[in-house]
Design an enzyme around this catalytic site. Structure first.
Site, PDB file in Angstrom:
ATOM      1  N   HIS A 135       1.115  -0.995   0.066  1.00 49.12           N
ATOM      2  CA  HIS A 135       0.010   0.077  -0.064  1.00 49.12           C
ATOM      3  C   HIS A 135       0.925   1.212  -0.014  1.00 49.12           C
ATOM      4  O   HIS A 135       2.208   1.214   0.186  1.00 49.12           O
ATOM      5  CB  HIS A 135      -0.847   0.101   1.123  1.00 49.12           C
ATOM      6  N   HIS A 205       5.707   6.247  -1.687  1.00 46.32           N
ATOM      7  CA  HIS A 205       6.345   5.156  -2.009  1.00 46.32           C
ATOM      8  C   HIS A 205       5.563   3.703  -1.554  1.00 46.32           C
ATOM      9  O   HIS A 205       4.836   3.829  -0.653  1.00 46.32           O
ATOM     10  CB  HIS A 205       7.717   4.877  -1.493  1.00 46.32           C
TER      11      HIS A 205
END
Length: 262
Positions: A135, A205
């Protein structure tokens, strides 16, 4: 999130209360006996009663237990049961670890690339563990009290009204401005509940893997090799794409979904 809790404070209170009550009764009986002896009266024997059975606690109703499904046995605090991972903040009963994120559902080629990255790191002495799920975080992990969950998610829903979706790669080169808009929306709710907002200069990220301990030096030594696996992908540089049409908030074992405007 690991969850766990120490022995219930209510049980300690009950035990302490029982001891205090017993001491009080004993004191009163002693004083009464002494007074009777001083008055020249025969002491009265306490009438015999049937032996009291130990106090037993009634089990909690299932509906009450269901309110706290994230509470598990204290042995879950044992880091050896979770790959050496240690809780980042102390758990207290009724506290729910919570964060806001975009989920990433990996494609087949992503799995192949990740296997190559892990193998290359292992050859350099860095043993990595694949993330349980992938995620992109849009908030820090914060602690919510159980009774905050409903107003918190309602506030988050209101803050996200008007936010639209976008797509971004493994290393964000497009969509950065849209992500900042979403973070500002999430931060409004965090501020309302006096919780930590996101990082000042966020780096967007998707975490791929993890390991226990500080392996920064070893990772830096092989980072160029790992990057080449991404850049030299047989179909060209690998691009990780997220479908950011739905923002999610996880609190404890509950997940709330917030569709964004397309």
């Amino acid at each position: 999130m690991l969850v766990g809790y120490s022995s219930s404070s209510s049980e300690e209170d009950d035990e302490a209360g029982g001891e205090a009550e017993g001491a009080k009764n004993q004191s009163e009986t002693t004083c009464r006996k002494c007074q009777e002896e001083d008055d020249g009266l025969p002491t009265r024997k306490k009438p015999k009663t049937e032996e009291e059975s130990p106090k037993s606690r009634l089990p909690l109703p299932g509906c009450v237990l269901a309110m706290f499904p994230d509470e598990v046995d204290s042995q879950t605090e044992d880091s050896s049961l979770h790959g050496g991972r240690i809780r980042s903040f102390k758990h207290e009963r009724g506290n729910w670890a919570s964060y806001v994120y975009f989920p990433y559902h990996p494609e087949e080629e992503f799995g192949e690339l990740l296997d190559g990255i892990l193998s290359a790191a292992c050859a350099r002495g860095v043993v990595l563990n694949v993330q349980d799920e992938f995620h992109l975080s849009l908030s820090q992990t914060v602690v919510l009290r159980h009774h905050w969950i409903q107003p918190f998610t309602q506030s988050l829903k209101s803050s996200l009204t008007g936010c639209k979706r976008t797509f971004l790669g493994m290393e964000v080169s497009t969509g950065h401005a849209q992500m900042l808009d979403l973070i500002r929306a999430v931060d409004r709710t965090m501020t309302e509940f006096r919780l930590e907002t996101f990082y000042k200069d966020p780096s967007f990220h998707v975490s791929l893997a993890w390991c226990v301990g500080d392996q920064t030096v070893q990772m830096e030594e092989c980072m160029q090799e790992l990057q080449s696996l991404v850049d030299d992908h047989e179909d060209g540089p690998f691009v990780l794409r997220l479908d950011c049409s739905e923002l999610r908030c996880r609190t404890g074992n509950k997940t709330f979904r917030f569709p964004l405007e397309s």
